[in-house]
Design a protein around this motif. Sequence first.
Motif, PDB file in Angstrom:
ATOM      1  N   ASP A  91      11.033  -9.651   7.591  1.00  0.00           N
ATOM      2  CA  ASP A  91      11.975  -8.457   7.616  1.00  0.00           C
ATOM      3  C   ASP A  91      10.909  -7.421   7.837  1.00  0.00           C
ATOM      4  OD1 ASP A  91      10.625  -8.602   5.094  1.00  0.00           O
ATOM      5  OD2 ASP A  91      12.661  -7.939   4.012  1.00  0.00           O
ATOM      6  N   ARG A  92       9.783  -7.870   8.232  1.00  0.00           N
ATOM      7  CA  ARG A  92       8.800  -6.914   8.511  1.00  0.00           C
ATOM      8  C   ARG A  92       8.034  -6.839   9.739  1.00  0.00           C
ATOM      9  NH1 ARG A  92      11.093  -4.843   4.652  1.00  0.00           N
ATOM     10  NH2 ARG A  92      10.441  -3.916   3.001  1.00  0.00           N
ATOM     11  N   ILE A  93       7.325  -5.954  10.353  1.00  0.00           N
ATOM     12  CA  ILE A  93       6.344  -5.971  11.546  1.00  0.00           C
ATOM     13  C   ILE A  93       5.115  -5.239  10.824  1.00  0.00           C
ATOM     14  CG2 ILE A  93       5.783  -5.210  13.754  1.00  0.00           C
ATOM     15  CD1 ILE A  93       8.648  -5.749  14.530  1.00  0.00           C
ATOM     16  N   VAL A  94       3.982  -5.531  11.073  1.00  0.00           N
ATOM     17  CA  VAL A  94       2.730  -4.876  10.538  1.00  0.00           C
ATOM     18  C   VAL A  94       2.025  -4.556  11.673  1.00  0.00           C
ATOM     19  CG1 VAL A  94       0.638  -4.756   9.302  1.00  0.00           C
ATOM     20  CG2 VAL A  94       2.718  -5.934   8.246  1.00  0.00           C
ATOM     21  N   VAL A  95       1.720  -3.250  11.970  1.00  0.00           N
ATOM     22  CA  VAL A  95       0.934  -2.722  13.157  1.00  0.00           C
ATOM     23  C   VAL A  95      -0.637  -2.681  13.012  1.00  0.00           C
ATOM     24  CG1 VAL A  95       0.607  -0.789  14.877  1.00  0.00           C
ATOM     25  CG2 VAL A  95       3.275  -1.576  14.265  1.00  0.00           C
ATOM     26  N   HIS A  96      -1.294  -3.388  13.815  1.00  0.00           N
ATOM     27  CA  HIS A  96      -2.878  -3.357  13.377  1.00  0.00           C
ATOM     28  C   HIS A  96      -3.522  -2.869  14.885  1.00  0.00           C
ATOM     29  CE1 HIS A  96      -2.665  -6.484  10.304  1.00  0.00           C
ATOM     30  NE2 HIS A  96      -1.369  -6.738  11.051  1.00  0.00           N
ATOM     31  N   VAL A  97      -4.679  -2.269  14.535  1.00  0.00           N
ATOM     32  CA  VAL A  97      -5.677  -2.100  15.567  1.00  0.00           C
ATOM     33  C   VAL A  97      -6.906  -2.800  15.390  1.00  0.00           C
ATOM     34  CG1 VAL A  97      -6.954   0.020  16.619  1.00  0.00           C
ATOM     35  CG2 VAL A  97      -4.652   0.437  16.167  1.00  0.00           C
ATOM     36  N   GLU A 148       3.784 -13.603   4.423  1.00  0.00           N
ATOM     37  CA  GLU A 148       5.063 -14.387   4.435  1.00  0.00           C
ATOM     38  C   GLU A 148       6.179 -13.905   4.969  1.00  0.00           C
ATOM     39  OE1 GLU A 148       4.936 -15.659   0.274  1.00  0.00           O
ATOM     40  OE2 GLU A 148       3.562 -17.266   0.898  1.00  0.00           O
ATOM     41  N   ARG A 149       6.177 -12.557   4.831  1.00  0.00           N
ATOM     42  CA  ARG A 149       7.564 -11.941   5.228  1.00  0.00           C
ATOM     43  C   ARG A 149       7.716 -11.007   6.665  1.00  0.00           C
ATOM     44  NH1 ARG A 149       8.787  -7.341   0.794  1.00  0.00           N
ATOM     45  NH2 ARG A 149      10.791  -7.367   1.749  1.00  0.00           N
ATOM     46  N   SER A 150       6.290 -11.330   7.145  1.00  0.00           N
ATOM     47  CA  SER A 150       6.034 -10.061   8.388  1.00  0.00           C
ATOM     48  C   SER A 150       5.596 -11.021   9.788  1.00  0.00           C
ATOM     49  CB  SER A 150       5.063  -9.208   7.862  1.00  0.00           C
ATOM     50  OG  SER A 150       3.740  -9.616   7.688  1.00  0.00           O
ATOM     51  N   VAL A 151       5.424 -10.358  10.717  1.00  0.00           N
ATOM     52  CA  VAL A 151       4.786 -10.749  11.924  1.00  0.00           C
ATOM     53  C   VAL A 151       3.760  -9.588  12.265  1.00  0.00           C
ATOM     54  CG1 VAL A 151       5.102 -11.062  14.635  1.00  0.00           C
ATOM     55  CG2 VAL A 151       6.931 -11.636  12.836  1.00  0.00           C
ATOM     56  N   GLY A 152       2.639  -9.934  12.577  1.00  0.00           N
ATOM     57  CA  GLY A 152       1.547  -9.041  12.875  1.00  0.00           C
ATOM     58  C   GLY A 152       1.354  -8.851  14.288  1.00  0.00           C
ATOM     59  N   GLY A 195       2.272   0.315   9.290  1.00  0.00           N
ATOM     60  CA  GLY A 195       1.028   0.327   9.478  1.00  0.00           C
ATOM     61  C   GLY A 195       0.159  -0.792   8.346  1.00  0.00           C
ATOM     62  N   HIS A 196      -0.949  -1.438   9.101  1.00  0.00           N
ATOM     63  CA  HIS A 196      -1.734  -2.139   8.029  1.00  0.00           C
ATOM     64  C   HIS A 196      -2.104  -1.489   7.109  1.00  0.00           C
ATOM     65  CE1 HIS A 196      -5.293  -5.164   7.764  1.00  0.00           C
ATOM     66  NE2 HIS A 196      -4.472  -5.324   6.707  1.00  0.00           N
ATOM     67  N   VAL A 197      -2.410  -0.071   7.188  1.00  0.00           N
ATOM     68  CA  VAL A 197      -2.855   0.700   6.007  1.00  0.00           C
ATOM     69  C   VAL A 197      -1.682   0.835   4.961  1.00  0.00           C
ATOM     70  CG1 VAL A 197      -1.594   2.957   6.897  1.00  0.00           C
ATOM     71  CG2 VAL A 197      -3.901   3.246   5.517  1.00  0.00           C
ATOM     72  N   GLU A 198      -0.455   0.528   5.340  1.00  0.00           N
ATOM     73  CA  GLU A 198       0.701   0.694   4.243  1.00  0.00           C
ATOM     74  C   GLU A 198       0.942  -0.385   3.335  1.00  0.00           C
ATOM     75  OE1 GLU A 198       3.999   3.184   5.992  1.00  0.00           O
ATOM     76  OE2 GLU A 198       2.838   2.356   7.703  1.00  0.00           O
ATOM     77  N   VAL A 199       0.125  -1.542   3.680  1.00  0.00           N
ATOM     78  CA  VAL A 199       0.326  -2.700   3.038  1.00  0.00           C
ATOM     79  C   VAL A 199      -0.278  -2.509   1.470  1.00  0.00           C
ATOM     80  CG1 VAL A 199      -0.386  -5.108   2.690  1.00  0.00           C
ATOM     81  CG2 VAL A 199       0.476  -4.289   4.803  1.00  0.00           C
ATOM     82  N   GLU A 200       0.340  -2.637   0.387  1.00  0.00           N
ATOM     83  CA  GLU A 200      -0.359  -2.685  -0.805  1.00  0.00           C
ATOM     84  C   GLU A 200      -1.364  -3.326  -1.167  1.00  0.00           C
ATOM     85  OE1 GLU A 200       1.280  -2.888  -5.479  1.00  0.00           O
ATOM     86  OE2 GLU A 200       2.579  -3.293  -3.850  1.00  0.00           O
ATOM     87  N   THR A 205      -7.302   0.933   7.315  1.00  0.00           N
ATOM     88  CA  THR A 205      -6.785   2.246   7.687  1.00  0.00           C
ATOM     89  C   THR A 205      -5.986   2.416   9.062  1.00  0.00           C
ATOM     90  OG1 THR A 205      -8.878   3.079   9.225  1.00  0.00           O
ATOM     91  CG2 THR A 205      -8.689   3.660   6.717  1.00  0.00           C
ATOM     92  N   ASP A 206      -6.113   1.062   9.765  1.00  0.00           N
ATOM     93  CA  ASP A 206      -5.023   1.017  10.863  1.00  0.00           C
ATOM     94  C   ASP A 206      -3.708   0.987  10.760  1.00  0.00           C
ATOM     95  OD1 ASP A 206      -5.904  -1.467   9.790  1.00  0.00           O
ATOM     96  OD2 ASP A 206      -4.863  -2.450  11.750  1.00  0.00           O
TER      97      ASP A 206
END
Length: 237
Positions: A91-97, A148-152, A195-200, A205-206
């Motif tokens: 239920d999540r997508i994590v955006v990286h740079v 476990e819950r996301s696609v990167g 964003g990756h920055v928002e992962v606890e 910072t990406d």
Amino acid sequence: MGDEKTESTEDGGQAAPAPERAVSRRALLLGGAAVVGVGTLLVARDKLGWRLPGGAKERKEGAVDARGAQWIAASSANWRRADRPDDYEIDRIVVHVVQGSYRTALKVFKDPGHGAAAHYVVRKDGHIAQMIRELDVAFHAGSRRMNERSVGIEHEGFVDRKESFTDAMYESSARLAAGICRRYDFPVDREHIIGHVEVEGTDHTDPGPHWDWDRYLRLVRRERDRPARPARTVTPA
């Protein structure tokens, strides 16, 4: 703790130990085998992340989840086999740079010593490499629960260079993200696409201050509302 088993009384005290009963050797053997079996499963689950139930879905060599992606396998040391979404809800997508080039991302994700990889890498011209199946758990977010819950989705470029994020990259990544949202039926919003920055707990910072979230979500919504097309295998670009 002592060896004797006691039962609690209603007032919170402890009753006398229950009388011992003879137990057959067969019962001990069967009971011991059951405990060992369950214990082995629990250890394996805790160590490897397995969850029960969850059968293995069919896997085809080189198959991709996203239409237009090119399969380039990450090292198996950088992800964990799973059976998502049956064992873990997506239920999540994590955006990286990347903080580097497309080639750099491919190189490190194929390196077993790197310890991390994302499911996808998007090049600045819009070309997409899929390196891990969406079924499986990629080590990309720095958080087991988020993994476990996301696609990167990794993007070529640098967080401090606005020119890294091209029109072709935004559009291609948006099509990819829209397909993921559609497949797993979760909303296109900033709660579910982060964003990756928002992962606890992360120290990353990406995607950084130059990533245009309004534009990206607008493109993802547009693509999500288009009819889905089947995935296909792409030859190397």
